[in-house]
Design a protein around this motif. Structure first.
Motif, PDB file in Angstrom:
ATOM      1  N   LEU A   1      81.365  -5.130 -90.816  1.00 32.20           N
ATOM      2  CA  LEU A   1      82.700  -5.695 -90.957  1.00 32.20           C
ATOM      3  C   LEU A   1      83.658  -4.995 -90.000  1.00 32.20           C
ATOM      4  O   LEU A   1      83.539  -3.793 -89.757  1.00 32.20           O
ATOM      5  CB  LEU A   1      83.212  -5.550 -92.383  1.00 32.20           C
ATOM      6  CG  LEU A   1      82.337  -6.121 -93.497  1.00 32.20           C
ATOM      7  CD1 LEU A   1      83.029  -5.932 -94.847  1.00 32.20           C
ATOM      8  CD2 LEU A   1      81.997  -7.557 -93.252  1.00 32.20           C
ATOM      9  N   SER A   2      84.586  -5.770 -89.484  1.00 26.36           N
ATOM     10  CA  SER A   2      85.643  -5.219 -88.630  1.00 26.36           C
ATOM     11  C   SER A   2      86.991  -5.592 -89.214  1.00 26.36           C
ATOM     12  O   SER A   2      87.137  -6.635 -89.868  1.00 26.36           O
ATOM     13  CB  SER A   2      85.539  -5.776 -87.214  1.00 26.36           C
ATOM     14  OG  SER A   2      84.315  -5.441 -86.607  1.00 26.36           O
ATOM     15  N   CYS A   3      87.956  -4.760 -88.965  1.00 27.21           N
ATOM     16  CA  CYS A   3      89.327  -5.037 -89.400  1.00 27.21           C
ATOM     17  C   CYS A   3      90.260  -4.652 -88.255  1.00 27.21           C
ATOM     18  O   CYS A   3      90.360  -3.475 -87.903  1.00 27.21           O
ATOM     19  CB  CYS A   3      89.663  -4.248 -90.654  1.00 27.21           C
ATOM     20  SG  CYS A   3      91.391  -4.358 -91.160  1.00 27.21           S
ATOM     21  N   ALA A   4      90.901  -5.650 -87.694  1.00 27.08           N
ATOM     22  CA  ALA A   4      91.840  -5.427 -86.603  1.00 27.08           C
ATOM     23  C   ALA A   4      93.251  -5.314 -87.163  1.00 27.08           C
ATOM     24  O   ALA A   4      93.688  -6.178 -87.938  1.00 27.08           O
ATOM     25  CB  ALA A   4      91.760  -6.567 -85.602  1.00 27.08           C
ATOM     26  N   ALA A   5      93.944  -4.276 -86.759  1.00 33.21           N
ATOM     27  CA  ALA A   5      95.297  -4.023 -87.256  1.00 33.21           C
ATOM     28  C   ALA A   5      96.324  -4.252 -86.153  1.00 33.21           C
ATOM     29  O   ALA A   5      96.064  -3.975 -84.988  1.00 33.21           O
ATOM     30  CB  ALA A   5      95.409  -2.601 -87.771  1.00 33.21           C
ATOM     31  N   SER A   6      97.453  -4.743 -86.546  1.00 32.67           N
ATOM     32  CA  SER A   6      98.568  -4.910 -85.615  1.00 32.67           C
ATOM     33  C   SER A   6      99.855  -4.574 -86.355  1.00 32.67           C
ATOM     34  O   SER A   6      99.896  -4.539 -87.585  1.00 32.67           O
ATOM     35  CB  SER A   6      98.624  -6.323 -85.054  1.00 32.67           C
ATOM     36  OG  SER A   6      98.778  -7.265 -86.091  1.00 32.67           O
ATOM     37  N   GLY A   7     100.895  -4.354 -85.590  1.00 33.88           N
ATOM     38  CA  GLY A   7     102.169  -4.004 -86.202  1.00 33.88           C
ATOM     39  C   GLY A   7     102.497  -2.553 -85.902  1.00 33.88           C
ATOM     40  O   GLY A   7     102.588  -2.158 -84.753  1.00 33.88           O
ATOM     41  N   ARG A   8     102.617  -1.779 -86.927  1.00 33.50           N
ATOM     42  CA  ARG A   8     102.989  -0.381 -86.755  1.00 33.50           C
ATOM     43  C   ARG A   8     101.826   0.438 -86.198  1.00 33.50           C
ATOM     44  O   ARG A   8     100.702  -0.034 -86.122  1.00 33.50           O
ATOM     45  CB  ARG A   8     103.478   0.186 -88.087  1.00 33.50           C
ATOM     46  CG  ARG A   8     104.753  -0.476 -88.541  1.00 33.50           C
ATOM     47  CD  ARG A   8     105.367   0.227 -89.710  1.00 33.50           C
ATOM     48  NE  ARG A   8     106.654  -0.373 -90.069  1.00 33.50           N
ATOM     49  CZ  ARG A   8     107.408   0.051 -91.048  1.00 33.50           C
ATOM     50  NH1 ARG A   8     107.036   1.092 -91.783  1.00 33.50           N
ATOM     51  NH2 ARG A   8     108.545  -0.552 -91.308  1.00 33.50           N
TER      52      ARG A   8
ATOM     53  N   ALA B   1      91.888   3.562 -80.402  1.00 36.66           N
ATOM     54  CA  ALA B   1      92.252   2.910 -79.140  1.00 36.66           C
ATOM     55  C   ALA B   1      92.212   1.387 -79.271  1.00 36.66           C
ATOM     56  O   ALA B   1      92.921   0.681 -78.549  1.00 36.66           O
ATOM     57  CB  ALA B   1      91.321   3.361 -78.026  1.00 36.66           C
ATOM     58  N   LYS B   2      91.388   0.889 -80.194  1.00 40.34           N
ATOM     59  CA  LYS B   2      91.254  -0.553 -80.401  1.00 40.34           C
ATOM     60  C   LYS B   2      91.955  -1.029 -81.664  1.00 40.34           C
ATOM     61  O   LYS B   2      91.862  -2.217 -82.010  1.00 40.34           O
ATOM     62  CB  LYS B   2      89.773  -0.939 -80.460  1.00 40.34           C
ATOM     63  CG  LYS B   2      89.030  -0.704 -79.158  1.00 40.34           C
ATOM     64  CD  LYS B   2      87.586  -1.167 -79.270  1.00 40.34           C
ATOM     65  CE  LYS B   2      86.860  -0.977 -77.942  1.00 40.34           C
ATOM     66  NZ  LYS B   2      85.432  -1.416 -78.033  1.00 40.34           N
ATOM     67  N   ASN B   3      92.605  -0.110 -82.376  1.00 44.97           N
ATOM     68  CA  ASN B   3      93.285  -0.474 -83.627  1.00 44.97           C
ATOM     69  C   ASN B   3      92.348  -1.181 -84.600  1.00 44.97           C
ATOM     70  O   ASN B   3      92.729  -2.173 -85.240  1.00 44.97           O
ATOM     71  CB  ASN B   3      94.508  -1.361 -83.356  1.00 44.97           C
ATOM     72  CG  ASN B   3      95.634  -0.611 -82.678  1.00 44.97           C
ATOM     73  OD1 ASN B   3      95.550   0.600 -82.454  1.00 44.97           O
ATOM     74  ND2 ASN B   3      96.690  -1.325 -82.343  1.00 44.97           N
ATOM     75  N   THR B   4      91.158  -0.666 -84.710  1.00 44.36           N
ATOM     76  CA  THR B   4      90.124  -1.339 -85.501  1.00 44.36           C
ATOM     77  C   THR B   4      89.390  -0.333 -86.382  1.00 44.36           C
ATOM     78  O   THR B   4      89.097   0.779 -85.941  1.00 44.36           O
ATOM     79  CB  THR B   4      89.133  -2.077 -84.590  1.00 44.36           C
ATOM     80  OG1 THR B   4      89.841  -3.024 -83.791  1.00 44.36           O
ATOM     81  CG2 THR B   4      88.089  -2.815 -85.409  1.00 44.36           C
ATOM     82  N   VAL B   5      89.098  -0.759 -87.590  1.00 51.20           N
ATOM     83  CA  VAL B   5      88.242   0.009 -88.491  1.00 51.20           C
ATOM     84  C   VAL B   5      87.010  -0.826 -88.798  1.00 51.20           C
ATOM     85  O   VAL B   5      87.073  -2.066 -88.838  1.00 51.20           O
ATOM     86  CB  VAL B   5      89.002   0.399 -89.782  1.00 51.20           C
ATOM     87  CG1 VAL B   5      89.420  -0.833 -90.584  1.00 51.20           C
ATOM     88  CG2 VAL B   5      88.189   1.351 -90.638  1.00 51.20           C
ATOM     89  N   TYR B   6      85.891  -0.155 -88.988  1.00 50.12           N
ATOM     90  CA  TYR B   6      84.606  -0.824 -89.189  1.00 50.12           C
ATOM     91  C   TYR B   6      83.980  -0.367 -90.497  1.00 50.12           C
ATOM     92  O   TYR B   6      84.211   0.747 -90.965  1.00 50.12           O
ATOM     93  CB  TYR B   6      83.655  -0.487 -88.038  1.00 50.12           C
ATOM     94  CG  TYR B   6      84.198  -0.806 -86.677  1.00 50.12           C
ATOM     95  CD1 TYR B   6      84.781   0.207 -85.904  1.00 50.12           C
ATOM     96  CD2 TYR B   6      84.135  -2.088 -86.150  1.00 50.12           C
ATOM     97  CE1 TYR B   6      85.282  -0.068 -84.641  1.00 50.12           C
ATOM     98  CE2 TYR B   6      84.634  -2.368 -84.892  1.00 50.12           C
ATOM     99  CZ  TYR B   6      85.209  -1.360 -84.149  1.00 50.12           C
ATOM    100  OH  TYR B   6      85.706  -1.640 -82.913  1.00 50.12           O
ATOM    101  N   LEU B   7      83.142  -1.234 -91.030  1.00 53.46           N
ATOM    102  CA  LEU B   7      82.310  -0.864 -92.164  1.00 53.46           C
ATOM    103  C   LEU B   7      80.898  -1.354 -91.861  1.00 53.46           C
ATOM    104  O   LEU B   7      80.622  -2.555 -91.895  1.00 53.46           O
ATOM    105  CB  LEU B   7      82.815  -1.483 -93.473  1.00 53.46           C
ATOM    106  CG  LEU B   7      82.066  -1.020 -94.725  1.00 53.46           C
ATOM    107  CD1 LEU B   7      82.351   0.456 -95.006  1.00 53.46           C
ATOM    108  CD2 LEU B   7      82.449  -1.869 -95.935  1.00 53.46           C
ATOM    109  N   GLN B   8      80.032  -0.420 -91.522  1.00 56.44           N
ATOM    110  CA  GLN B   8      78.622  -0.731 -91.292  1.00 56.44           C
ATOM    111  C   GLN B   8      77.907  -0.695 -92.629  1.00 56.44           C
ATOM    112  O   GLN B   8      77.909   0.343 -93.305  1.00 56.44           O
ATOM    113  CB  GLN B   8      78.001   0.280 -90.326  1.00 56.44           C
ATOM    114  CG  GLN B   8      76.530   0.050 -90.068  1.00 56.44           C
ATOM    115  CD  GLN B   8      76.251  -1.239 -89.332  1.00 56.44           C
ATOM    116  OE1 GLN B   8      76.938  -1.571 -88.373  1.00 56.44           O
ATOM    117  NE2 GLN B   8      75.238  -1.978 -89.782  1.00 56.44           N
TER     118      GLN B   8
END
Length: 124
Positions: A20-27, A75-82
């Protein structure tokens, strides 16, 4: 405000893997601890894992420890869940979350921001 968008859910057989990936934006992403919750059909939402803002500390629910790995790329504003060795009991909607703290608010699901969720279905 922080906007969170999950991706990577789907249908997988027991024993299989998903990421799973989660892309964040905003702050500023690096100011937030990030994590995952899940809600299975007919059950309460439960904590899965979280990761400190710098990636230097992680926590896992006992039910996923040793099978799931959380990571982040600031750097990619992303969190992952393997997710490996998936079991039918892992079937749930998985939600990405963000909070300025890394502590007890996660165990009460009292975090600041939530994504919309992504479905994970594990067939037996």
């Amino acid at each position: 405000q922080v906007q969170l968008v999950e991706s990577g859910g789907g249908l997988v057989q027991a024993g299989g893997s998903l990421r799973l990936s989660c892309a964040a934006s905003g702050r500023t992403f690096r100011n937030y601890a990030m994590g995952w919750f899940r809600r299975a059909p007919g059950k309460e939402r439960e904590f899965v894992a979280n990761i400190r803002w710098d990636g230097g500390a992680t926590r896992y629910a006992d039910s996923v420890k040793g099978r799931f790995t959380i990571s982040r790329d600031n750097a990619k504003n992303t969190v992952y869940l393997q997710m490996n060795s998936l079991e039918p009991e892992d079937t749930a909607v998985y939600y990405c979350a963000a909070d300025v703290g890394y502590g007890s608010r996660w165990f009460d699901a009292a975090v600041d921001y939530w994504g919309q969720g992504t479905q994970v279905t594990v067939s037996s």
